[in-house]
Motif scaffolding. Structure first.
Motif, PDB file in Angstrom:
ATOM      1  N   GLU A 127       0.829  -1.211   0.000  1.00  0.00           N
ATOM      2  CA  GLU A 127       0.000   0.000   0.000  1.00  0.00           C
ATOM      3  C   GLU A 127       0.861   1.258   0.000  1.00  0.00           C
ATOM      4  O   GLU A 127       0.558   2.231  -0.693  1.00  0.00           O
ATOM      5  CB  GLU A 127      -0.931  -0.002   1.207  1.00  0.00           C
ATOM      6  CG  GLU A 127      -2.055  -1.007   1.107  1.00  0.00           C
ATOM      7  CD  GLU A 127      -2.937  -1.014   2.343  1.00  0.00           C
ATOM      8  OE1 GLU A 127      -2.876  -0.048   3.123  1.00  0.00           O
ATOM      9  OE2 GLU A 127      -3.674  -1.990   2.510  1.00  0.00           O
ATOM     10  N   GLN A 128       1.941   1.239   0.762  1.00  0.00           N
ATOM     11  CA  GLN A 128       2.839   2.395   0.787  1.00  0.00           C
ATOM     12  C   GLN A 128       3.485   2.605  -0.584  1.00  0.00           C
ATOM     13  O   GLN A 128       3.623   3.739  -1.046  1.00  0.00           O
ATOM     14  CB  GLN A 128       3.919   2.211   1.851  1.00  0.00           C
ATOM     15  CG  GLN A 128       3.415   2.357   3.263  1.00  0.00           C
ATOM     16  CD  GLN A 128       4.499   2.088   4.296  1.00  0.00           C
ATOM     17  OE1 GLN A 128       5.561   1.561   3.978  1.00  0.00           O
ATOM     18  NE2 GLN A 128       4.211   2.448   5.536  1.00  0.00           N
ATOM     19  N   GLU A 129       3.858   1.517  -1.233  1.00  0.00           N
ATOM     20  CA  GLU A 129       4.457   1.619  -2.570  1.00  0.00           C
ATOM     21  C   GLU A 129       3.438   2.160  -3.568  1.00  0.00           C
ATOM     22  O   GLU A 129       3.765   2.995  -4.419  1.00  0.00           O
ATOM     23  CB  GLU A 129       4.967   0.239  -3.017  1.00  0.00           C
ATOM     24  CG  GLU A 129       5.715   0.249  -4.319  1.00  0.00           C
ATOM     25  CD  GLU A 129       7.005   1.047  -4.250  1.00  0.00           C
ATOM     26  OE1 GLU A 129       7.400   1.595  -5.301  1.00  0.00           O
ATOM     27  OE2 GLU A 129       7.610   1.140  -3.169  1.00  0.00           O
ATOM     28  N   LYS A 130       2.197   1.719  -3.460  1.00  0.00           N
ATOM     29  CA  LYS A 130       1.131   2.195  -4.340  1.00  0.00           C
ATOM     30  C   LYS A 130       0.916   3.695  -4.153  1.00  0.00           C
ATOM     31  O   LYS A 130       0.806   4.451  -5.126  1.00  0.00           O
ATOM     32  CB  LYS A 130      -0.153   1.424  -4.042  1.00  0.00           C
ATOM     33  CG  LYS A 130      -1.317   1.796  -4.901  1.00  0.00           C
ATOM     34  CD  LYS A 130      -2.539   0.981  -4.513  1.00  0.00           C
ATOM     35  CE  LYS A 130      -3.759   1.446  -5.260  1.00  0.00           C
ATOM     36  NZ  LYS A 130      -4.966   0.738  -4.828  1.00  0.00           N
ATOM     37  N   ILE A 131       0.883   4.140  -2.923  1.00  0.00           N
ATOM     38  CA  ILE A 131       0.705   5.568  -2.626  1.00  0.00           C
ATOM     39  C   ILE A 131       1.894   6.364  -3.151  1.00  0.00           C
ATOM     40  O   ILE A 131       1.736   7.445  -3.724  1.00  0.00           O
ATOM     41  CB  ILE A 131       0.516   5.777  -1.104  1.00  0.00           C
ATOM     42  CG1 ILE A 131      -0.823   5.192  -0.668  1.00  0.00           C
ATOM     43  CG2 ILE A 131       0.607   7.248  -0.735  1.00  0.00           C
ATOM     44  CD1 ILE A 131      -1.007   5.139   0.828  1.00  0.00           C
ATOM     45  N   ARG A 132       3.092   5.832  -3.004  1.00  0.00           N
ATOM     46  CA  ARG A 132       4.294   6.514  -3.486  1.00  0.00           C
ATOM     47  C   ARG A 132       4.266   6.665  -5.009  1.00  0.00           C
ATOM     48  O   ARG A 132       4.608   7.714  -5.551  1.00  0.00           O
ATOM     49  CB  ARG A 132       5.530   5.721  -3.049  1.00  0.00           C
ATOM     50  CG  ARG A 132       6.815   6.490  -3.179  1.00  0.00           C
ATOM     51  CD  ARG A 132       8.022   5.737  -2.626  1.00  0.00           C
ATOM     52  NE  ARG A 132       7.888   5.513  -1.186  1.00  0.00           N
ATOM     53  CZ  ARG A 132       7.917   4.303  -0.592  1.00  0.00           C
ATOM     54  NH1 ARG A 132       8.079   3.220  -1.312  1.00  0.00           N
ATOM     55  NH2 ARG A 132       7.791   4.187   0.703  1.00  0.00           N
ATOM     56  N   LYS A 133       3.832   5.614  -5.723  1.00  0.00           N
ATOM     57  CA  LYS A 133       3.756   5.681  -7.185  1.00  0.00           C
ATOM     58  C   LYS A 133       2.710   6.689  -7.631  1.00  0.00           C
ATOM     59  O   LYS A 133       2.924   7.435  -8.583  1.00  0.00           O
ATOM     60  CB  LYS A 133       3.436   4.301  -7.758  1.00  0.00           C
ATOM     61  CG  LYS A 133       4.611   3.360  -7.746  1.00  0.00           C
ATOM     62  CD  LYS A 133       4.254   2.039  -8.377  1.00  0.00           C
ATOM     63  CE  LYS A 133       5.435   1.090  -8.352  1.00  0.00           C
ATOM     64  NZ  LYS A 133       5.122  -0.209  -8.957  1.00  0.00           N
ATOM     65  N   GLU A 134       1.566   6.688  -6.954  1.00  0.00           N
ATOM     66  CA  GLU A 134       0.521   7.658  -7.298  1.00  0.00           C
ATOM     67  C   GLU A 134       1.015   9.078  -7.072  1.00  0.00           C
ATOM     68  O   GLU A 134       0.735   9.981  -7.856  1.00  0.00           O
ATOM     69  CB  GLU A 134      -0.739   7.397  -6.471  1.00  0.00           C
ATOM     70  CG  GLU A 134      -1.502   6.169  -6.874  1.00  0.00           C
ATOM     71  CD  GLU A 134      -2.701   5.913  -5.973  1.00  0.00           C
ATOM     72  OE1 GLU A 134      -2.958   6.731  -5.055  1.00  0.00           O
ATOM     73  OE2 GLU A 134      -3.371   4.892  -6.175  1.00  0.00           O
ATOM     74  N   ARG A 135       1.735   9.276  -6.002  1.00  0.00           N
ATOM     75  CA  ARG A 135       2.255  10.605  -5.694  1.00  0.00           C
ATOM     76  C   ARG A 135       3.289  11.039  -6.736  1.00  0.00           C
ATOM     77  O   ARG A 135       3.328  12.194  -7.148  1.00  0.00           O
ATOM     78  CB  ARG A 135       2.881  10.591  -4.300  1.00  0.00           C
ATOM     79  CG  ARG A 135       3.281  11.971  -3.825  1.00  0.00           C
ATOM     80  CD  ARG A 135       3.959  11.951  -2.494  1.00  0.00           C
ATOM     81  NE  ARG A 135       5.188  11.157  -2.631  1.00  0.00           N
ATOM     82  CZ  ARG A 135       5.745  10.448  -1.657  1.00  0.00           C
ATOM     83  NH1 ARG A 135       5.200  10.417  -0.477  1.00  0.00           N
ATOM     84  NH2 ARG A 135       6.840   9.768  -1.862  1.00  0.00           N
ATOM     85  N   ASP A 136       4.119  10.112  -7.183  1.00  0.00           N
ATOM     86  CA  ASP A 136       5.144  10.443  -8.168  1.00  0.00           C
ATOM     87  C   ASP A 136       4.550  10.686  -9.553  1.00  0.00           C
ATOM     88  O   ASP A 136       5.102  11.447 -10.345  1.00  0.00           O
ATOM     89  CB  ASP A 136       6.189   9.324  -8.252  1.00  0.00           C
ATOM     90  CG  ASP A 136       7.029   9.234  -6.991  1.00  0.00           C
ATOM     91  OD1 ASP A 136       7.036  10.221  -6.213  1.00  0.00           O
ATOM     92  OD2 ASP A 136       7.661   8.181  -6.768  1.00  0.00           O
ATOM     93  N   ASN A 137       3.434  10.046  -9.875  1.00  0.00           N
ATOM     94  CA  ASN A 137       2.828  10.181 -11.197  1.00  0.00           C
ATOM     95  C   ASN A 137       1.919  11.399 -11.320  1.00  0.00           C
ATOM     96  O   ASN A 137       1.552  11.773 -12.421  1.00  0.00           O
ATOM     97  CB  ASN A 137       2.019   8.928 -11.551  1.00  0.00           C
ATOM     98  CG  ASN A 137       2.925   7.739 -11.812  1.00  0.00           C
ATOM     99  OD1 ASN A 137       4.101   7.900 -12.105  1.00  0.00           O
ATOM    100  ND2 ASN A 137       2.372   6.545 -11.696  1.00  0.00           N
ATOM    101  N   THR A 138       1.545  12.000 -10.246  1.00  0.00           N
ATOM    102  CA  THR A 138       0.662  13.162 -10.331  1.00  0.00           C
ATOM    103  C   THR A 138       1.470  14.376 -10.783  1.00  0.00           C
ATOM    104  O   THR A 138       2.581  14.609 -10.297  1.00  0.00           O
ATOM    105  CB  THR A 138      -0.006  13.463  -8.973  1.00  0.00           C
ATOM    106  OG1 THR A 138       1.000  13.655  -7.995  1.00  0.00           O
ATOM    107  CG2 THR A 138      -0.933  12.350  -8.567  1.00  0.00           C
TER     108      THR A 138
END
Length: 145
Positions: A127-138
């Protein structure tokens, strides 16, 4: 057959013969026990006063016993005798302390808990990795800065 150990502290202000008589009276309660050993450890200073007494005769009982009623009777009689300052009854066969590591039931339980912890940890990391990827892609807006 469980093995027991009893530490007994008898009032140090009485004569040694009376203290030994008290220990032998208590030993007679454990007559159904096998391999009964009574070790006299002598007169010692107490770590702290008990009933305003600063010295006591120490006795150590080691024995095997299958009759829990005799242990309860021993406890009852020691509480009634005013010469006995303290007693400690230990069942050496119980699974606590270092023996808990050899108890198969506790080993299985700890393995189950370790696996559950590992699964939860993996889920949290995912979940932390998913949140990190979403944050980086925005995309970053200039108004956000």
């Amino acid at each position: 057959m469980p093995k027991y150990e009893i530490m007994l502290v008898v009032d140090g202000s009485i004569e040694e013969s009376k203290a030994t008589a008290v220990a032998n009276d208590l030993k007679s309660i454990l007559k159904k026990s096998t391999d009964l050993k009574l070790e006299k450890m002598g007169l010692k200073d107490l770590a702290y006063p008990i009933n305003k007494k600063s010295r006591g005769y120490y006795y150590l009982f080691n024995f095997y016993n299958e009759d829990p009623a005799s242990i309860q009777e021993f406890r009852r009689v020691t509480l009634l005798k005013k010469e006995v300052l303290r007693h400690l009854i230990i069942n050496l066969e119980k699974d606590y302390g270092y023996k808990a590591k050899t108890n198969p039931k506790k080993i299985v339980r700890s393995q189950f808990r370790a696996e559950r912890y590992k699964r939860i940890k993996e889920q949290v990391l995912a979940e932390q990795e998913k949140i990190r990827k979403e944050r980086d892609n925005t995309p970053v807006k200039l108004t956000d800065v």
